[in-house]
Scaffold this active site. Structure first.
Site: not given
Ligand code: PRP
Length: 179
Positions: A98-99, A102, A151, A164
């Site tokens: 995963e990136d 959160d 963010f 991205r």
């Protein structure tokens, strides 16, 4: 960089160095075993490509696309599979790539889902984690960086599908998402 980005949080070099370390750990932990990397579209594309190329183990790669129901930028924990794996997980050692984690809701759901499919093991590797944003605890085996609840975009992470392709992780200026 443009006025939409506030600052570089993690440089291309910092990301590369950390992925090399993570790959070393994964190589050692899975030595002698067949490993299936499962990338979660779309954010994990960069991490998957760069992490996988640093592994010396022979691995297979497969992809899932999931979508969180719910408004805005936060996930709700109700997850829908948009694209499932092509691979039968029975007896496989699976590493979800995963990136970012959160709230943890997506990965918590995904971990449970994949664990019902008869895999020998299911673990998680994520480049980024926001510990202060966690709504559920997720057992993550490999974490690149714990970051503040800001963010962030770049290196796979988007804001409205943009940014991205940045080679680094940066923070987005508040005026971009609060307008
Ligand atoms: C991101 C990220 C995780 C999820 C993490 O994906 O790749 O899958 O959000 O959030 P959570 O811990 O709060 O559940 P996103 O839904 O933005 O889709 P994308 O990868 O296509 O950008």
């Amino acid at each position: 960089m443009g006025t939409d980005l506030e600052r570089v949080l993690l440089s291309e070099q910092q990301i590369a160095d950390r992925l090399t370390e993570m790959a070393g750990e994964i190589d050692a932990d899975y030595a002698g075993r067949d490993l299936l990397l499962v990338g979660v579209l779309k954010g994990a594309v960069m991490v998957m490509a760069d992490l996988a190329r640093r592994l010396h183990l022979p691995v297979e790669m497969d992809w899932m696309a999931v979508s969180s129901y719910g408004a805005g930028t936060s996930s709700s924990g109700v997850v829908r599979i948009l694209k499932d794996l092509d691979t039968d997980l029975t007896g496989r050692h699976v590493l979800i790539v995963e990136d970012i984690i959160d709230s943890g809701l997506t990965l918590s759901w995904l971990l449970s889902n994949l664990r019902t499919r008869g895999a020998a093991s299911v673990e998680i590797a994520t480049l980024l984690r926001k510990p202060e944003a966690a709504k559920v605890e997720v057992d993550v085996r490999y974490v690149g960086f714990d970051i503040p609840t800001e963010f962030v975009v770049g290196y796979g992470l988007d804001y409205a599908e943009k940014y991205r392709n940045l080679p680094f992780v940066g923070t987005l200026a508040p005026h971009v998402y609060s307008d």
